[in-house]
Write a protein that holds these residues in place. Structure first.
Motif, PDB file in Angstrom:
ATOM      1  N   ARG A 108       0.844  -1.199   0.000  1.00  0.00           N
ATOM      2  CA  ARG A 108       0.000   0.000   0.000  1.00  0.00           C
ATOM      3  C   ARG A 108       0.877   1.246   0.000  1.00  0.00           C
ATOM      4  N   LYS A 109       0.424   2.260  -0.709  1.00  0.00           N
ATOM      5  CA  LYS A 109       1.199   3.480  -0.858  1.00  0.00           C
ATOM      6  C   LYS A 109       1.438   4.154   0.490  1.00  0.00           C
ATOM      7  N   ASN A 110       2.670   4.616   0.711  1.00  0.00           N
ATOM      8  CA  ASN A 110       3.076   5.324   1.929  1.00  0.00           C
ATOM      9  C   ASN A 110       3.006   4.440   3.185  1.00  0.00           C
ATOM     10  N   ARG A 111       3.052   3.118   2.994  1.00  0.00           N
ATOM     11  CA  ARG A 111       3.067   2.201   4.136  1.00  0.00           C
ATOM     12  C   ARG A 111       4.191   1.184   3.949  1.00  0.00           C
ATOM     13  N   SER A 112       4.639   0.629   5.076  1.00  0.00           N
ATOM     14  CA  SER A 112       5.773  -0.290   5.019  1.00  0.00           C
ATOM     15  C   SER A 112       5.820  -1.108   6.302  1.00  0.00           C
ATOM     16  N   THR A 113       6.845  -1.950   6.415  1.00  0.00           N
ATOM     17  CA  THR A 113       7.040  -2.703   7.654  1.00  0.00           C
ATOM     18  C   THR A 113       7.274  -1.762   8.821  1.00  0.00           C
ATOM     19  N   VAL A 114       7.917  -0.631   8.546  1.00  0.00           N
ATOM     20  CA  VAL A 114       8.200   0.351   9.603  1.00  0.00           C
ATOM     21  C   VAL A 114       6.904   0.959  10.136  1.00  0.00           C
ATOM     22  N   SER A 115       6.008   1.370   9.238  1.00  0.00           N
ATOM     23  CA  SER A 115       4.749   1.980   9.676  1.00  0.00           C
ATOM     24  C   SER A 115       3.921   0.982  10.486  1.00  0.00           C
ATOM     25  N   GLN A 116       3.974  -0.292  10.104  1.00  0.00           N
ATOM     26  CA  GLN A 116       3.240  -1.298  10.870  1.00  0.00           C
ATOM     27  C   GLN A 116       3.837  -1.458  12.267  1.00  0.00           C
ATOM     28  N   LEU A 117       5.164  -1.523  12.354  1.00  0.00           N
ATOM     29  CA  LEU A 117       5.824  -1.689  13.648  1.00  0.00           C
ATOM     30  C   LEU A 117       5.559  -0.510  14.579  1.00  0.00           C
ATOM     31  N   VAL A 118       5.495   0.696  14.026  1.00  0.00           N
ATOM     32  CA  VAL A 118       5.211   1.881  14.839  1.00  0.00           C
ATOM     33  C   VAL A 118       3.820   1.773  15.467  1.00  0.00           C
ATOM     34  N   VAL A 119       2.825   1.367  14.663  1.00  0.00           N
ATOM     35  CA  VAL A 119       1.457   1.233  15.168  1.00  0.00           C
ATOM     36  C   VAL A 119       1.377   0.153  16.241  1.00  0.00           C
ATOM     37  N   ILE A 120       2.001  -1.000  15.973  1.00  0.00           N
ATOM     38  CA  ILE A 120       1.973  -2.100  16.940  1.00  0.00           C
ATOM     39  C   ILE A 120       2.684  -1.704  18.238  1.00  0.00           C
ATOM     40  N   HIS A 121       3.832  -1.035  18.095  1.00  0.00           N
ATOM     41  CA  HIS A 121       4.586  -0.592  19.275  1.00  0.00           C
ATOM     42  C   HIS A 121       3.742   0.354  20.128  1.00  0.00           C
ATOM     43  N   ASP A 122       3.068   1.299  19.489  1.00  0.00           N
ATOM     44  CA  ASP A 122       2.249   2.265  20.231  1.00  0.00           C
ATOM     45  C   ASP A 122       1.111   1.574  20.980  1.00  0.00           C
ATOM     46  N   TYR A 123       0.505   0.574  20.317  1.00  0.00           N
ATOM     47  CA  TYR A 123      -0.589  -0.157  20.969  1.00  0.00           C
ATOM     48  C   TYR A 123      -0.080  -0.911  22.194  1.00  0.00           C
ATOM     49  N   ILE A 124       1.028  -1.636  22.023  1.00  0.00           N
ATOM     50  CA  ILE A 124       1.585  -2.413  23.129  1.00  0.00           C
ATOM     51  C   ILE A 124       2.013  -1.506  24.280  1.00  0.00           C
ATOM     52  N   GLN A 125       2.709  -0.408  23.943  1.00  0.00           N
ATOM     53  CA  GLN A 125       3.204   0.490  24.979  1.00  0.00           C
ATOM     54  C   GLN A 125       2.074   1.134  25.772  1.00  0.00           C
ATOM     55  N   SER A 126       1.041   1.596  25.076  1.00  0.00           N
ATOM     56  CA  SER A 126      -0.072   2.252  25.769  1.00  0.00           C
ATOM     57  C   SER A 126      -0.833   1.268  26.653  1.00  0.00           C
ATOM     58  N   THR A 127      -0.952   0.003  26.186  1.00  0.00           N
ATOM     59  CA  THR A 127      -1.644  -1.010  26.979  1.00  0.00           C
ATOM     60  C   THR A 127      -0.834  -1.390  28.216  1.00  0.00           C
ATOM     61  N   LEU A 128       0.472  -1.572  28.050  1.00  0.00           N
ATOM     62  CA  LEU A 128       1.326  -1.899  29.187  1.00  0.00           C
ATOM     63  C   LEU A 128       1.408  -0.750  30.181  1.00  0.00           C
ATOM     64  N   ASP A 129       1.354   0.479  29.691  1.00  0.00           N
ATOM     65  CA  ASP A 129       1.378   1.645  30.582  1.00  0.00           C
ATOM     66  C   ASP A 129       0.167   1.668  31.503  1.00  0.00           C
ATOM     67  N   ARG A 130      -0.908   1.023  31.072  1.00  0.00           N
ATOM     68  CA  ARG A 130      -2.112   0.943  31.907  1.00  0.00           C
ATOM     69  C   ARG A 130      -2.083  -0.277  32.815  1.00  0.00           C
ATOM     70  N   GLY A 131      -0.952  -0.989  32.789  1.00  0.00           N
ATOM     71  CA  GLY A 131      -0.790  -2.143  33.661  1.00  0.00           C
ATOM     72  C   GLY A 131      -1.524  -3.382  33.195  1.00  0.00           C
ATOM     73  N   ILE A 132      -1.825  -3.450  31.909  1.00  0.00           N
ATOM     74  CA  ILE A 132      -2.584  -4.577  31.364  1.00  0.00           C
ATOM     75  C   ILE A 132      -1.668  -5.436  30.486  1.00  0.00           C
ATOM     76  N   PRO A 133      -1.568  -6.733  30.775  1.00  0.00           N
ATOM     77  CA  PRO A 133      -0.736  -7.616  29.931  1.00  0.00           C
ATOM     78  C   PRO A 133      -1.406  -7.841  28.571  1.00  0.00           C
ATOM     79  N   ILE A 134      -0.628  -8.303  27.607  1.00  0.00           N
ATOM     80  CA  ILE A 134      -1.122  -8.456  26.242  1.00  0.00           C
ATOM     81  C   ILE A 134      -0.852  -9.874  25.731  1.00  0.00           C
ATOM     82  N   ASP A 135      -1.824 -10.411  25.052  1.00  0.00           N
ATOM     83  CA  ASP A 135      -1.642 -11.664  24.318  1.00  0.00           C
ATOM     84  C   ASP A 135      -1.386 -11.314  22.860  1.00  0.00           C
ATOM     85  N   ILE A 136      -0.377 -11.954  22.245  1.00  0.00           N
ATOM     86  CA  ILE A 136      -0.063 -11.719  20.841  1.00  0.00           C
ATOM     87  C   ILE A 136       0.064 -13.063  20.125  1.00  0.00           C
TER      88      ILE A 136
END
Length: 254
Positions: A108-136
């Motif tokens: 997809r235009k203007n998207r890459s492995t980097v853009s995906q990793l940034v989104v996933i990282h932000d989701y994981i970080q914000s969830t862990l900051d709330r003290g909630i573990p994550i299943d992946i």
């Protein structure tokens, strides 16, 4: 045709692309007429239904193992020109109607492995900051391009609202194709292509993304990240969850 790579490699038409670039102005009008006939009648010249498949080493594993090669298809340059027009229309339709999941970052235009990793990282970080573990759950479909059912892919076109003449043309394009493996100057015997959207083709990536998007939405009711068929399913885990680590090769393809 102006942006065509000036390659001397012979394609199924038997005409090197560097020659076509030299006579592109003279070919424009007859090609437009030819494309119009092809679209209206859903017919193709014989060479347009042929593909030379070149095995490209993936860069890991033993070179003697055929499993470590990616099959890249070389098709008629005339067909590629027409298909680029079709792809532009498909992408415009998908974007205008917001039909592809925003989680998809592959092809997809203007998207890459980097853009995906940034989104996933932000989701994981914000969830862990709330003290909630994550299943992946990580999913990587084995030989995903080669396992796509053409019958199901054509059915997917209707789900995306692609009907009428365009659907009929795409169906004719995908069916009754023949492939031959080419290594150096040696060509194998021709055989029928019963699956796949042809890796290396112009149309392949957009059809692949459409197919995968329907599959992943059918099985996932949670947050996920996608780069082509490489999927990450994410969800908040309860404190009593037991985490198991398991790795396997997925051979099933819906």
């Amino acid at each position: 045709m102006k942006g065509m790579k000036a390659s001397k490699a012979l394609n199924p038409d038997g005409i090197p692309s560097f020659i076509l670039k030299e006579v592109r102005d003279e070919l424009c009008e007859p090609l437009v007429i030819l494309f119009q006939i092809s679209f209206e009648q859903c017919k193709f010249s014989t060479s347009w239904k042929l593909s030379h498949v070149t095995p490209i080493f993936k860069g890991k594993g033993k070179r003697s193992d055929p499993e470590n090669y990616r099959p890249i298809s070389l098709t008629s340059p005339f067909l590629k020109i027409m298909v680029r027009v079709i792809v532009e229309k498909l992408n415009s339709h998908l974007k205008l109607n917001n039909l592809i999941s925003d989680h998809q970052h592959g092809f997809r235009k203007n998207r890459s492995t980097v853009s995906q990793l940034v989104v996933i990282h932000d989701y994981i970080q914000s969830t862990l900051d709330r003290g909630i573990p994550i299943d992946i759950i990580l999913i990587d479909l084995l030989k995903a391009f080669d396992r796509i059912s053409l019958r199901k892919l054509i059915h997917c076109l209707e789900i995306y609202g692609i009907k009428g003449q365009l659907k009929d043309w795409l169906s004719a394009y995908l069916n009754d194709r023949k492939i031959a493996v080419k290594v150096a100057d040696t060509l194998s015997t021709w055989t029928n292509a019963t699956s796949s959207v042809l890796q290396g083709s112009v149309l392949g990536p957009v059809l692949f993304v459409m197919y995968i998007d329907i599959c992943i939405n059918a099985v996932s009711q949670t947050d996920f990240g996608l780069f082509a068929d490489d999927s990450k399913l994410l969800g908040e885990a309860s404190a009593s969850s037991i985490v198991h680590h398991h790795k396997s090769k997925a051979t099933w393809m819906p």
